[in-house]
Design an enzyme around this catalytic site. Structure first.
Site, PDB file in Angstrom:
ATOM      1  N   PRO A 148      34.716  28.910  -5.045  1.00 15.70           N
ATOM      2  CA  PRO A 148      34.554  27.377  -5.128  1.00 15.70           C
ATOM      3  C   PRO A 148      35.752  26.848  -4.146  1.00 15.70           C
ATOM      4  O   PRO A 148      36.940  27.198  -4.302  1.00 15.70           O
ATOM      5  CB  PRO A 148      34.409  26.863  -6.539  1.00 15.70           C
ATOM      6  CG  PRO A 148      35.063  28.202  -7.262  1.00 15.70           C
ATOM      7  CD  PRO A 148      34.615  29.224  -6.694  1.00 15.70           C
ATOM      8  N   ASN A 149      35.475  25.767  -3.571  1.00 19.79           N
ATOM      9  CA  ASN A 149      36.175  25.029  -2.972  1.00 19.79           C
ATOM     10  C   ASN A 149      36.715  25.646  -1.597  1.00 19.79           C
ATOM     11  O   ASN A 149      37.595  25.003  -0.790  1.00 19.79           O
ATOM     12  CB  ASN A 149      37.474  24.563  -3.578  1.00 19.79           C
ATOM     13  CG  ASN A 149      36.980  23.876  -4.837  1.00 19.79           C
ATOM     14  OD1 ASN A 149      36.348  22.607  -4.821  1.00 19.79           O
ATOM     15  ND2 ASN A 149      37.212  24.033  -6.277  1.00 19.79           N
ATOM     16  N   HIS A 172      39.953  33.225 -12.762  1.00 19.69           N
ATOM     17  CA  HIS A 172      40.629  32.885 -13.942  1.00 19.69           C
ATOM     18  C   HIS A 172      39.515  32.578 -15.105  1.00 19.69           C
ATOM     19  O   HIS A 172      40.156  32.274 -16.182  1.00 19.69           O
ATOM     20  CB  HIS A 172      41.732  31.963 -13.823  1.00 19.69           C
ATOM     21  CG  HIS A 172      42.295  31.787 -12.417  1.00 19.69           C
ATOM     22  ND1 HIS A 172      43.205  32.972 -12.060  1.00 19.69           N
ATOM     23  CD2 HIS A 172      42.259  31.214 -11.494  1.00 19.69           C
ATOM     24  CE1 HIS A 172      43.621  32.484 -10.987  1.00 19.69           C
ATOM     25  NE2 HIS A 172      43.119  31.584 -10.481  1.00 19.69           N
ATOM     26  N   ALA A 189      38.588  29.666  -8.134  1.00 17.33           N
ATOM     27  CA  ALA A 189      39.133  29.390  -9.531  1.00 17.33           C
ATOM     28  C   ALA A 189      38.168  30.333 -10.387  1.00 17.33           C
ATOM     29  O   ALA A 189      38.845  30.505 -11.735  1.00 17.33           O
ATOM     30  CB  ALA A 189      38.573  27.915  -9.773  1.00 17.33           C
ATOM     31  N   ARG A 249      52.553  30.508  -9.116  1.00 16.22           N
ATOM     32  CA  ARG A 249      51.878  29.100  -9.338  1.00 16.22           C
ATOM     33  C   ARG A 249      51.834  28.983 -11.001  1.00 16.22           C
ATOM     34  O   ARG A 249      52.492  29.795 -11.467  1.00 16.22           O
ATOM     35  CB  ARG A 249      50.631  29.169  -8.610  1.00 16.22           C
ATOM     36  CG  ARG A 249      50.918  29.215  -7.009  1.00 16.22           C
ATOM     37  CD  ARG A 249      49.553  29.132  -6.353  1.00 16.22           C
ATOM     38  NE  ARG A 249      48.883  27.900  -6.659  1.00 16.22           N
ATOM     39  CZ  ARG A 249      47.695  27.327  -6.292  1.00 16.22           C
ATOM     40  NH1 ARG A 249      46.739  28.309  -5.620  1.00 16.22           N
ATOM     41  NH2 ARG A 249      47.377  26.296  -6.525  1.00 16.22           N
ATOM     42  N   HIS A 254      43.585  36.700  -2.410  1.00 17.66           N
ATOM     43  CA  HIS A 254      43.923  34.967  -2.700  1.00 17.66           C
ATOM     44  C   HIS A 254      44.674  34.707  -1.496  1.00 17.66           C
ATOM     45  O   HIS A 254      45.673  35.562  -1.175  1.00 17.66           O
ATOM     46  CB  HIS A 254      44.688  35.001  -4.212  1.00 17.66           C
ATOM     47  CG  HIS A 254      43.909  35.363  -5.310  1.00 17.66           C
ATOM     48  ND1 HIS A 254      42.762  34.831  -5.607  1.00 17.66           N
ATOM     49  CD2 HIS A 254      43.940  36.471  -5.895  1.00 17.66           C
ATOM     50  CE1 HIS A 254      42.076  35.306  -6.613  1.00 17.66           C
ATOM     51  NE2 HIS A 254      42.904  36.530  -6.755  1.00 17.66           N
ATOM     52  N   GLU A 260      40.366  42.271  -4.160  1.00 17.46           N
ATOM     53  CA  GLU A 260      40.358  40.835  -4.576  1.00 17.46           C
ATOM     54  C   GLU A 260      41.352  40.501  -3.464  1.00 17.46           C
ATOM     55  O   GLU A 260      42.545  40.695  -3.267  1.00 17.46           O
ATOM     56  CB  GLU A 260      41.019  40.912  -5.865  1.00 17.46           C
ATOM     57  CG  GLU A 260      41.297  39.360  -6.570  1.00 17.46           C
ATOM     58  CD  GLU A 260      41.563  39.515  -8.159  1.00 17.46           C
ATOM     59  OE1 GLU A 260      41.732  40.477  -8.675  1.00 17.46           O
ATOM     60  OE2 GLU A 260      41.990  38.459  -8.647  1.00 17.46           O
ATOM     61  N   TYR A 290      47.253  26.198   1.143  1.00 19.58           N
ATOM     62  CA  TYR A 290      46.404  27.164   1.608  1.00 19.58           C
ATOM     63  C   TYR A 290      46.040  27.316   2.988  1.00 19.58           C
ATOM     64  O   TYR A 290      45.362  27.987   3.716  1.00 19.58           O
ATOM     65  CB  TYR A 290      44.765  26.744   1.022  1.00 19.58           C
ATOM     66  CG  TYR A 290      44.682  26.881  -0.368  1.00 19.58           C
ATOM     67  CD1 TYR A 290      44.852  28.065  -1.044  1.00 19.58           C
ATOM     68  CD2 TYR A 290      44.532  25.762  -1.402  1.00 19.58           C
ATOM     69  CE1 TYR A 290      44.655  27.871  -2.482  1.00 19.58           C
ATOM     70  CE2 TYR A 290      44.484  25.397  -2.683  1.00 19.58           C
ATOM     71  CZ  TYR A 290      44.485  26.967  -3.434  1.00 19.58           C
ATOM     72  OH  TYR A 290      44.485  27.003  -4.631  1.00 19.58           O
ATOM     73  N   ASN A 296      37.413  36.769  -2.808  1.00 20.54           N
ATOM     74  CA  ASN A 296      38.322  35.705  -3.176  1.00 20.54           C
ATOM     75  C   ASN A 296      37.397  34.870  -4.045  1.00 20.54           C
ATOM     76  O   ASN A 296      36.705  33.961  -3.691  1.00 20.54           O
ATOM     77  CB  ASN A 296      38.832  34.685  -2.043  1.00 20.54           C
ATOM     78  CG  ASN A 296      39.996  33.676  -2.473  1.00 20.54           C
ATOM     79  OD1 ASN A 296      39.874  33.623  -3.830  1.00 20.54           O
ATOM     80  ND2 ASN A 296      40.604  33.200  -1.789  1.00 20.54           N
ATOM     81  N   ARG A 314      41.984  21.206   2.396  1.00 20.73           N
ATOM     82  CA  ARG A 314      42.178  21.425   1.100  1.00 20.73           C
ATOM     83  C   ARG A 314      43.925  21.711   0.919  1.00 20.73           C
ATOM     84  O   ARG A 314      44.024  22.841   1.313  1.00 20.73           O
ATOM     85  CB  ARG A 314      41.325  22.175   0.468  1.00 20.73           C
ATOM     86  CG  ARG A 314      41.819  22.536  -0.811  1.00 20.73           C
ATOM     87  CD  ARG A 314      41.109  23.864  -1.519  1.00 20.73           C
ATOM     88  NE  ARG A 314      41.363  23.868  -2.724  1.00 20.73           N
ATOM     89  CZ  ARG A 314      41.098  25.251  -3.373  1.00 20.73           C
ATOM     90  NH1 ARG A 314      40.705  26.288  -2.820  1.00 20.73           N
ATOM     91  NH2 ARG A 314      41.532  25.410  -4.878  1.00 20.73           N
TER      92      ARG A 314
END
Ligand code: DQA
Length: 145
Positions: free
Chosen positions: A11-12, A82, A79, A109, A102, A100, A24, A76, A19
């Site tokens: 998402p996003n 997590h 959100a 973070r 990111h 994976e 990012y 990726n 964004r």
């Protein structure tokens, strides 16, 4: 048979480029995907990309690998990294090796980003390198025996 790699974005990530660019970067998802497809093509591999804001859609796309497998998945989960036992379980069910990725360094973070439901099942995890992380994951996927 051409090697097949599926790249999944959570998402996003459709908003990349617009964004929080300080976190990012300014590269759009289309640019990332185009680069990966082209890199695959140069190696004779088929790279498919899929983005969804919906957990159910991502679970269903992973489940399809049961009957139509690929050689490797790059994911990726954004959100859902997590939160999503469901996507984790789908990847475990289809037994596809995956990396994976990111864009940001999740460990630099907020503490809630330090835990991933995916890393222990993954072949490896790349974070903090921006779009280069996807390229490195693809290079790894293409170089696997
Ligand atoms: C992300 C990191 C996640 O914590 C976040 O929710 C994202 C993007 C990254 O690529 O850095 O959406 O997966």
């Amino acid at each position: 048979m051409a090697r097949k790699v599926l790249v999944l974005h959570g998402p996003n990530l459709n908003l990349l480029g617009r964004r929080e660019p300080e976190k990012y970067g300014s590269t759009t998802l289309d640019e990332i995907n185009h680069g990966l497809v082209e890199k695959g093509r140069q190696s004779g591999a088929l790279v498919e990309t899929f983005q969804s804001n919906s957990e159910a859609d991502l679970v269903e796309r992973v489940q399809q690998l049961m009957d139509a497998p690929v050689d490797f998945v790059i994911i990726n989960p954004a959100a859902f990294t997590h939160t999503s036992v469901a996507i984790r379980d789908a990847l475990a069910a289809v037994r596809v090796p995956f990396m994976e990725v990111h864009l940001s360094n999740v460990f630099a973070r907020e503490p809630f980003r330090h835990h991933s439901y995916f890393t222990d099942l993954a072949v490896g995890m790349i974070c903090g390198l921006g779009p280069r992380g996807y390229e490195l994951a693809l290079e790894y996927a293409l170089g696997r025996p």
